[in-house]
Design a protein around this motif. Structure first.
Motif, PDB file in Angstrom:
ATOM      1  N   UNK A 211       0.293  -1.438   0.208  1.00 37.28           N
ATOM      2  CA  UNK A 211      -0.194  -0.492   0.028  1.00 37.28           C
ATOM      3  C   UNK A 211       0.667   1.056   0.161  1.00 37.28           C
ATOM      4  N   UNK A 212       1.722   0.830   0.766  1.00 42.31           N
ATOM      5  CA  UNK A 212       2.756   2.351   0.725  1.00 42.31           C
ATOM      6  C   UNK A 212       3.103   2.738  -0.042  1.00 42.31           C
ATOM      7  N   UNK A 213       4.103   1.208  -1.488  1.00 43.81           N
ATOM      8  CA  UNK A 213       5.145   1.959  -2.155  1.00 43.81           C
ATOM      9  C   UNK A 213       4.801   2.777  -3.245  1.00 43.81           C
ATOM     10  N   UNK A 214       3.169   2.551  -3.239  1.00 44.42           N
ATOM     11  CA  UNK A 214       2.615   3.210  -5.009  1.00 44.42           C
ATOM     12  C   UNK A 214       2.533   4.642  -4.435  1.00 44.42           C
ATOM     13  N   UNK A 215       2.712   4.951  -3.252  1.00 48.31           N
ATOM     14  CA  UNK A 215       3.664   7.180  -3.155  1.00 48.31           C
ATOM     15  C   UNK A 215       4.720   7.158  -3.838  1.00 48.31           C
ATOM     16  N   UNK A 216       5.483   6.242  -4.021  1.00 47.44           N
ATOM     17  CA  UNK A 216       7.048   6.341  -4.602  1.00 47.44           C
ATOM     18  C   UNK A 216       6.810   5.773  -6.042  1.00 47.44           C
ATOM     19  N   UNK A 217       5.995   4.970  -6.133  1.00 48.74           N
ATOM     20  CA  UNK A 217       6.402   4.294  -7.383  1.00 48.74           C
ATOM     21  C   UNK A 217       5.737   4.707  -7.900  1.00 48.74           C
ATOM     22  N   UNK A 218       4.165   5.262  -7.913  1.00 49.87           N
ATOM     23  CA  UNK A 218       3.183   4.862  -9.168  1.00 49.87           C
ATOM     24  C   UNK A 218       2.799   6.304  -8.989  1.00 49.87           C
ATOM     25  N   UNK A 219       2.755   7.887  -7.815  1.00 48.72           N
ATOM     26  CA  UNK A 219       2.428   8.521  -7.553  1.00 48.72           C
ATOM     27  C   UNK A 219       3.436   9.649  -8.188  1.00 48.72           C
ATOM     28  N   UNK A 220       4.458   9.513  -8.746  1.00 49.48           N
ATOM     29  CA  UNK A 220       5.475  10.461  -9.432  1.00 49.48           C
ATOM     30  C   UNK A 220       4.871  10.329 -11.418  1.00 49.48           C
ATOM     31  N   UNK A 221       4.395   9.598 -11.349  1.00 48.50           N
ATOM     32  CA  UNK A 221       4.095   9.712 -13.209  1.00 48.50           C
ATOM     33  C   UNK A 221       2.595  10.381 -12.569  1.00 48.50           C
ATOM     34  N   UNK A 222       1.429   9.532 -12.371  1.00 38.23           N
ATOM     35  CA  UNK A 222       0.827  10.522 -12.451  1.00 38.23           C
ATOM     36  C   UNK A 222       0.500  12.024 -11.913  1.00 38.23           C
ATOM     37  N   UNK A 223       1.330  12.327 -10.543  1.00 36.67           N
ATOM     38  CA  UNK A 223       1.042  13.796 -10.563  1.00 36.67           C
ATOM     39  C   UNK A 223       1.560  14.705 -11.574  1.00 36.67           C
ATOM     40  N   UNK A 224       2.616  13.954 -12.488  1.00 37.68           N
ATOM     41  CA  UNK A 224       3.547  14.690 -13.355  1.00 37.68           C
ATOM     42  C   UNK A 224       2.409  15.030 -15.147  1.00 37.68           C
ATOM     43  N   UNK A 225       1.904  14.007 -15.123  1.00 40.02           N
ATOM     44  CA  UNK A 225       0.555  13.857 -15.774  1.00 40.02           C
ATOM     45  C   UNK A 225      -0.492  14.070 -15.659  1.00 40.02           C
ATOM     46  N   UNK A 226      -0.852  14.725 -14.476  1.00 40.32           N
ATOM     47  CA  UNK A 226      -2.440  15.692 -14.167  1.00 40.32           C
ATOM     48  C   UNK A 226      -1.878  16.737 -14.242  1.00 40.32           C
ATOM     49  N   UNK A 227      -0.624  17.253 -14.159  1.00 43.96           N
ATOM     50  CA  UNK A 227       0.427  18.630 -14.158  1.00 43.96           C
ATOM     51  C   UNK A 227       0.040  19.425 -15.426  1.00 43.96           C
ATOM     52  N   UNK A 228      -0.032  18.303 -16.893  1.00 49.53           N
ATOM     53  CA  UNK A 228       0.620  18.385 -17.978  1.00 49.53           C
ATOM     54  C   UNK A 228      -0.855  19.509 -18.137  1.00 49.53           C
ATOM     55  N   UNK A 229      -0.708  19.431 -19.827  1.00 45.78           N
ATOM     56  CA  UNK A 229      -1.373  20.247 -20.380  1.00 45.78           C
ATOM     57  C   UNK A 229      -2.546  19.384 -21.401  1.00 45.78           C
ATOM     58  N   UNK A 230      -2.443  18.225 -21.437  1.00 50.72           N
ATOM     59  CA  UNK A 230      -3.660  17.193 -21.573  1.00 50.72           C
ATOM     60  C   UNK A 230      -4.328  17.039 -21.203  1.00 50.72           C
ATOM     61  N   UNK A 231      -5.398  17.150 -21.560  1.00 51.44           N
ATOM     62  CA  UNK A 231      -6.593  17.411 -19.982  1.00 51.44           C
ATOM     63  C   UNK A 231      -6.779  15.916 -19.845  1.00 51.44           C
ATOM     64  N   UNK A 232      -7.308  15.074 -21.303  1.00 43.41           N
ATOM     65  CA  UNK A 232      -7.644  13.689 -21.161  1.00 43.41           C
ATOM     66  C   UNK A 232      -6.996  13.369 -20.343  1.00 43.41           C
ATOM     67  N   UNK A 233      -5.389  12.696 -20.983  1.00 41.28           N
ATOM     68  CA  UNK A 233      -4.458  12.421 -20.215  1.00 41.28           C
ATOM     69  C   UNK A 233      -4.164  12.271 -18.045  1.00 41.28           C
ATOM     70  N   UNK A 234      -4.818  14.346 -18.295  1.00 45.07           N
ATOM     71  CA  UNK A 234      -4.766  14.486 -16.614  1.00 45.07           C
ATOM     72  C   UNK A 234      -5.826  14.171 -16.084  1.00 45.07           C
ATOM     73  N   UNK A 235      -6.791  13.716 -16.503  1.00 45.79           N
ATOM     74  CA  UNK A 235      -8.374  13.358 -15.541  1.00 45.79           C
ATOM     75  C   UNK A 235      -7.957  12.271 -15.773  1.00 45.79           C
ATOM     76  N   UNK A 236      -7.110  11.161 -16.665  1.00 42.38           N
ATOM     77  CA  UNK A 236      -6.547   9.687 -16.865  1.00 42.38           C
ATOM     78  C   UNK A 236      -6.180   9.461 -15.258  1.00 42.38           C
TER      79      UNK A 236
END
Length: 239
Positions: free
Chosen positions: A99-124
């Protein structure tokens, strides 16, 4: 896994967990930040990504230490409850680490994508983060961790009994286990559940430290017991 090494792991796990949790609260407002929308959580994570990642790794390490602790504690008794306690303790470590390792392993990629210019990718990315929080966080890491940690504690207490350290040791462990297990009710938003769970982990940390202290004291007593003169003479003759 000698009693001294088990005691050292108990102390390390308790101290590391509390330091990491305090650090996450300071830099990430954890766990209250999880009540915010996914986009806000990811933005907060991105703002302090290095520190947040480091603290989650430390928290995961503290959870992982429960596996060797379970093995070491398992050598203190041959009673049937202890035979159950060892695999349960290892399982408690595993689900929390997952449960805890999702933060260093998965969340960085989602955080970067969510801050990107592509609204569809950010929503995903926000949707994937929410799903991971529910499955890896709430179901596996938290609910599984609460139940298995509480179960391990109770099985250990059942195996060792009051003869190990007294009634206070059993009482402290039992109360902390009950309050930790209460965390499974957290998704229902019942009053005082989160507070009870928090207090439970504080008491459980105190129980771990007390456990370590008892092991150290018992080890010192065994190593400082004077050898009877007759036994010493026999040993000398035999040599």
């Amino acid at each position: 896994m000698t009693p001294r090494r088990t005691a050292a792991l108990l102390i390390t796990a308790a101290v590391l967990a509390n330091v990491a949790f305090t650090g996450l609260g300071a830099v990430f407002d954890y766990p209250d930040v999880l009540k915010q929308p996914a986009g806000d959580v990811l933005a907060s994570f991105r703002d302090s990504q290095g520190a947040v990642t480091a603290w989650f790794l430390a928290l995961a390490l503290s959870a992982a230490l429960l596996a060797p602790i379970a093995v070491g504690v398992g050598r203190l008794s041959t009673a049937r409850p202890m035979r159950w306690a060892v695999p349960i303790g290892m399982a408690a470590a595993a689900v929390q680490v997952v449960g805890l390792l999702r933060w260093p392993l998965l969340v960085p990629g989602w955080a970067t994508t969510a801050a990107g210019a592509d609204p569809v990718a950010a929503a995903d990315a926000r949707s994937s983060f929410g799903t991971a929080n529910r499955v890896l966080g709430n179901v596996i890491g938290e609910t599984g961790g609460y139940l298995l940690t509480a179960a391990w504690t109770l099985f250990v207490l059942a195996a060792l009994g009051t003869a190990f350290a007294g009634r206070w040791f059993v009482a402290l462990g039992s109360v902390s286990a009950a309050l930790v297990a209460a965390g499974v009710l957290s998704p229902l938003d019942l009053p005082l559940v989160d507070t009870a769970n928090f207090v439970g982990y504080v008491l459980w940390s105190a129980w771990l430290l007390a456990f370590a202290a008892v092991l150290i004291l018992r080890h010192r007593r065994r190593t400082t017991v004077p050898v009877p003169p007759a036994a010493a003479a026999a040993a000398t003759v035999g040599s």
